[in-house]
Design an enzyme around this catalytic site. Structure first.
Site, PDB file in Angstrom:
ATOM      1  N   CYS A   9       0.868  -1.190   0.000  1.00 31.18           N
ATOM      2  CA  CYS A   9       0.000   0.000   0.000  1.00 31.18           C
ATOM      3  C   CYS A   9       0.898   1.232   0.000  1.00 31.18           C
ATOM      4  CB  CYS A   9      -0.972  -0.018   1.178  1.00 31.18           C
ATOM      5  SG  CYS A   9      -0.184   0.109   2.801  1.00 31.18           S
ATOM      6  N   ASN A  12       2.400   1.448   4.290  1.00 32.63           N
ATOM      7  CA  ASN A  12       2.713   0.203   5.018  1.00 32.63           C
ATOM      8  C   ASN A  12       2.437   0.321   6.524  1.00 32.63           C
ATOM      9  OD1 ASN A  12       5.612  -1.961   5.623  1.00 32.63           O
ATOM     10  ND2 ASN A  12       3.523  -2.553   5.192  1.00 32.63           N
ATOM     11  N   CYS A  14      -1.252   0.904   7.411  1.00 36.01           N
ATOM     12  CA  CYS A  14      -2.699   0.638   7.565  1.00 36.01           C
ATOM     13  C   CYS A  14      -3.132  -0.591   6.767  1.00 36.01           C
ATOM     14  CB  CYS A  14      -3.528   1.851   7.134  1.00 36.01           C
ATOM     15  SG  CYS A  14      -3.229   3.327   8.131  1.00 36.01           S
ATOM     16  N   ARG A  15      -3.288  -0.433   5.452  1.00 39.50           N
ATOM     17  CA  ARG A  15      -3.902  -1.509   4.673  1.00 39.50           C
ATOM     18  C   ARG A  15      -3.014  -2.724   4.467  1.00 39.50           C
ATOM     19  NH1 ARG A  15      -5.220   2.234  -0.222  1.00 39.50           N
ATOM     20  NH2 ARG A  15      -3.319   3.140   0.641  1.00 39.50           N
ATOM     21  N   SER A  16      -1.740  -2.521   4.056  1.00 38.95           N
ATOM     22  CA  SER A  16      -0.934  -3.715   3.738  1.00 38.95           C
ATOM     23  C   SER A  16      -0.567  -4.537   4.979  1.00 38.95           C
ATOM     24  CB  SER A  16       0.292  -3.367   2.885  1.00 38.95           C
ATOM     25  OG  SER A  16       1.163  -2.488   3.531  1.00 38.95           O
ATOM     26  N   ASP A 124      -8.152   3.903   1.101  1.00 39.57           N
ATOM     27  CA  ASP A 124      -7.215   4.314   2.152  1.00 39.57           C
ATOM     28  C   ASP A 124      -8.005   4.769   3.383  1.00 39.57           C
ATOM     29  OD1 ASP A 124      -5.227   5.374   3.683  1.00 39.57           O
ATOM     30  OD2 ASP A 124      -4.371   6.627   2.104  1.00 39.57           O
TER      31      ASP A 124
HETATM   32  P1  4NP Z   1      -1.692   2.926   4.089  1.00 39.78           P
HETATM   33  O1  4NP Z   1      -2.261   4.297   4.661  1.00 39.78           O
HETATM   34  O2  4NP Z   1      -1.187   3.213   2.709  1.00 39.78           O
HETATM   35  O3  4NP Z   1      -2.901   2.047   4.067  1.00 39.78           O
HETATM   36  O4  4NP Z   1      -0.620   2.454   5.041  1.00 39.78           O
HETATM   37  C1  4NP Z   1      -1.489   5.451   4.677  1.00 39.78           C
HETATM   38  C2  4NP Z   1      -0.591   5.657   5.688  1.00 39.78           C
HETATM   39  C3  4NP Z   1       0.185   6.800   5.729  1.00 39.78           C
HETATM   40  C4  4NP Z   1       0.030   7.731   4.734  1.00 39.78           C
HETATM   41  C5  4NP Z   1      -0.878   7.538   3.701  1.00 39.78           C
HETATM   42  C6  4NP Z   1      -1.629   6.378   3.671  1.00 39.78           C
HETATM   43  N1  4NP Z   1       0.789   8.920   4.757  1.00 39.78           N
HETATM   44  O5  4NP Z   1       0.575   9.790   3.916  1.00 39.78           O
HETATM   45  O6  4NP Z   1       1.660   9.047   5.642  1.00 39.78           O
END
Ligand code: 4NP
Length: 155
Positions: A9, A12, A14-16, A124
């Site tokens: 994702c 790294n 939240c989703r992954s 997201d």
């Molecule tokens: P993820 O969510 O891609 O599901 O881990 C996010 C976590 C952090 C950020 C964006 C999305 N960020 O912009 O820091």
């Protein structure tokens, strides 16, 4: 080659990591011997544990992910993993740009593996709340179960 799946994702955190957790569980359920990891397109959260809201939703489903640590996807991943699974279209497009010429990994979206959801993204949840994280869990659990079954059939 033993199958190995990398979930990717943006951050790294939240989703992954949730997809990794759900897939570890799903692989065990179907008795699949498979390498499993997750990574981010971005470098902001290298070495960091998953978002506390992601930890909480995993814990509600009996899975502890506080020991996971963020890392960034690398060119070597395209040779080390048999499957690289993106959570959304931006992640997939970024992976296609990063893919080296000698890549062997098969690229897909996680929900491509779910009947009726091919081409769909896992949204997201970062700017959402508990409800968004609950939806993320439901989607990654569905995707993980379907992918584990598919790999078990071909492994
Ligand atoms: P993820 O969510 O891609 O599901 O881990 C996010 C976590 C952090 C950020 C964006 C999305 N960020 O912009 O820091």
């Amino acid at each position: 080659m033993k199958p190995a799946v990398l979930f990717v994702c943006l951050g790294n955190i939240c989703r992954s990591p949730l997809a990794e957790a759900a897939f570890r569980h799903a692989a065990k359920e179907v008795g699949l011997d498979v390498g499993i990891d997750s990574a981010g397109i971005g470098d902001w959260h290298i070495g960091q544990p998953p978002d506390l809201r992601a930890q909480a939703v995993a814990r509600r489903h009996g899975i502890e992910i506080s020991g996971y640590r963020g890392r960034q996807v690398s060119a070597a991943d395209f040779r080390l993993f048999t499957h690289i699974v993106a959570l959304d279209h931006d992640n997939l497009a970024a992976l296609k740009r990063l893919r080296p010429k000698d890549a062997t990994a098969e690229l897909s979206l996680l929900l491509d593996h779910v009947a009726g959801r091919a081409g769909a993204a896992v949204a997201d949840p970062y700017y959402g709340g508990e409800q968004e994280f609950a939806l993320t869990w439901a989607e990654v659990a569905m995707g993980a179960a379907a992918l584990a079954e598919r790999i078990a059939k071909t492994a």
